[in-house]
Motif scaffolding. Structure first.
Motif, mmCIF file in Angstrom:
data_model
loop_
_atom_site.group_PDB
_atom_site.id
_atom_site.type_symbol
_atom_site.label_atom_id
_atom_site.label_comp_id
_atom_site.label_asym_id
_atom_site.label_seq_id
_atom_site.Cartn_x
_atom_site.Cartn_y
_atom_site.Cartn_z
ATOM 1 N N VAL A 162 0.822 -1.207 0.000
ATOM 2 C CA VAL A 162 0.000 0.000 0.000
ATOM 3 C C VAL A 162 0.861 1.264 0.000
ATOM 4 O O VAL A 162 0.468 2.288 -0.547
ATOM 5 C CB VAL A 162 -0.958 -0.035 1.220
ATOM 6 N N ARG A 163 2.039 1.212 0.593
ATOM 7 C CA ARG A 163 2.873 2.402 0.728
ATOM 8 C C ARG A 163 3.155 3.122 -0.581
ATOM 9 O O ARG A 163 3.015 4.344 -0.642
ATOM 10 C CB ARG A 163 4.181 2.050 1.418
ATOM 11 N N PRO A 164 3.557 2.428 -1.658
ATOM 12 C CA PRO A 164 3.793 3.167 -2.907
ATOM 13 C C PRO A 164 2.547 3.863 -3.445
ATOM 14 O O PRO A 164 2.638 4.947 -4.035
ATOM 15 C CB PRO A 164 4.282 2.099 -3.882
ATOM 16 N N LEU A 165 1.388 3.262 -3.255
ATOM 17 C CA LEU A 165 0.165 3.906 -3.731
ATOM 18 C C LEU A 165 -0.150 5.157 -2.909
ATOM 19 O O LEU A 165 -0.649 6.147 -3.439
ATOM 20 C CB LEU A 165 -1.009 2.934 -3.660
ATOM 21 N N LEU A 166 0.139 5.114 -1.607
ATOM 22 C CA LEU A 166 -0.124 6.277 -0.763
ATOM 23 C C LEU A 166 0.882 7.407 -1.010
ATOM 24 O O LEU A 166 0.594 8.559 -0.722
ATOM 25 C CB LEU A 166 -0.096 5.878 0.713
ATOM 26 N N ARG A 167 2.041 7.078 -1.542
ATOM 27 C CA ARG A 167 3.057 8.091 -1.825
ATOM 28 C C ARG A 167 2.911 8.717 -3.201
ATOM 29 O O ARG A 167 3.664 9.623 -3.541
ATOM 30 C CB ARG A 167 4.441 7.475 -1.700
ATOM 31 N N THR A 168 1.958 8.266 -4.001
ATOM 32 C CA THR A 168 1.717 8.858 -5.309
ATOM 33 C C THR A 168 1.243 10.289 -5.101
ATOM 34 O O THR A 168 0.305 10.541 -4.353
ATOM 35 C CB THR A 168 0.649 8.057 -6.073
ATOM 36 N N PRO A 169 1.887 11.282 -5.767
ATOM 37 C CA PRO A 169 1.590 12.685 -5.457
ATOM 38 C C PRO A 169 0.134 13.115 -5.664
ATOM 39 O O PRO A 169 -0.423 13.833 -4.852
ATOM 40 C CB PRO A 169 2.503 13.465 -6.392
ATOM 41 N N VAL A 170 -0.496 12.693 -6.724
ATOM 42 C CA VAL A 170 -1.835 13.190 -7.023
ATOM 43 C C VAL A 170 -2.915 12.347 -6.354
ATOM 44 O O VAL A 170 -3.852 12.868 -5.754
ATOM 45 C CB VAL A 170 -2.056 13.221 -8.553
ATOM 46 N N VAL A 171 -2.776 11.039 -6.420
ATOM 47 C CA VAL A 171 -3.827 10.138 -5.949
ATOM 48 C C VAL A 171 -3.654 9.784 -4.476
ATOM 49 O O VAL A 171 -4.628 9.500 -3.782
ATOM 50 C CB VAL A 171 -3.833 8.858 -6.821
ATOM 51 N N GLY A 172 -2.446 9.824 -3.964
ATOM 52 C CA GLY A 172 -2.176 9.438 -2.583
ATOM 53 C C GLY A 172 -3.001 10.185 -1.546
ATOM 54 O O GLY A 172 -3.594 9.565 -0.662
#
Length: 92
Positions: free
Chosen positions: A64-74
């Protein structure tokens, strides 16, 4: 002798192998569809990635961490998880 403190939640049942594979497969396909949504206009990304995060939180929390670090969607995903708009986690 002291009585044990009552727990606020019941312990969760462990997922079976089939349930883990199904959630991993569904989460992976939702990530892929969301990635296509980055390129294709009109196909939402955030909705699919929120679904993937919900699937992966049950089976693989470190994914989940990479998805939460996405600038726009996180930030949208974090907001969804904080507010729990559909009543998840509330006492009934």
């Amino acid at each position: 002798m002291t009585a044990p403190l009552p727990s606020a939640r019941k312990p969760r049942r462990r997922l079976t192998r089939v349930e883990r594979w199904a959630l991993d497969g569904l989460g992976g396909s939702l990530v892929a569809i969301g990635a296509v949504g980055i390129v294709v206009p009109g196909l939402p990304t955030t909705v699919f990635w929120i679904g993937a995060v919900v699937c992966f939180l049950k089976t693989r929390p470190l994914v989940v961490r990479p998805l939460l670090r996405t600038p726009v969607v996180g930030p949208a995903i974090i907001g969804f998880l904080r507010w729990r708009p559909f009543g998840w986690g509330r006492k009934r």
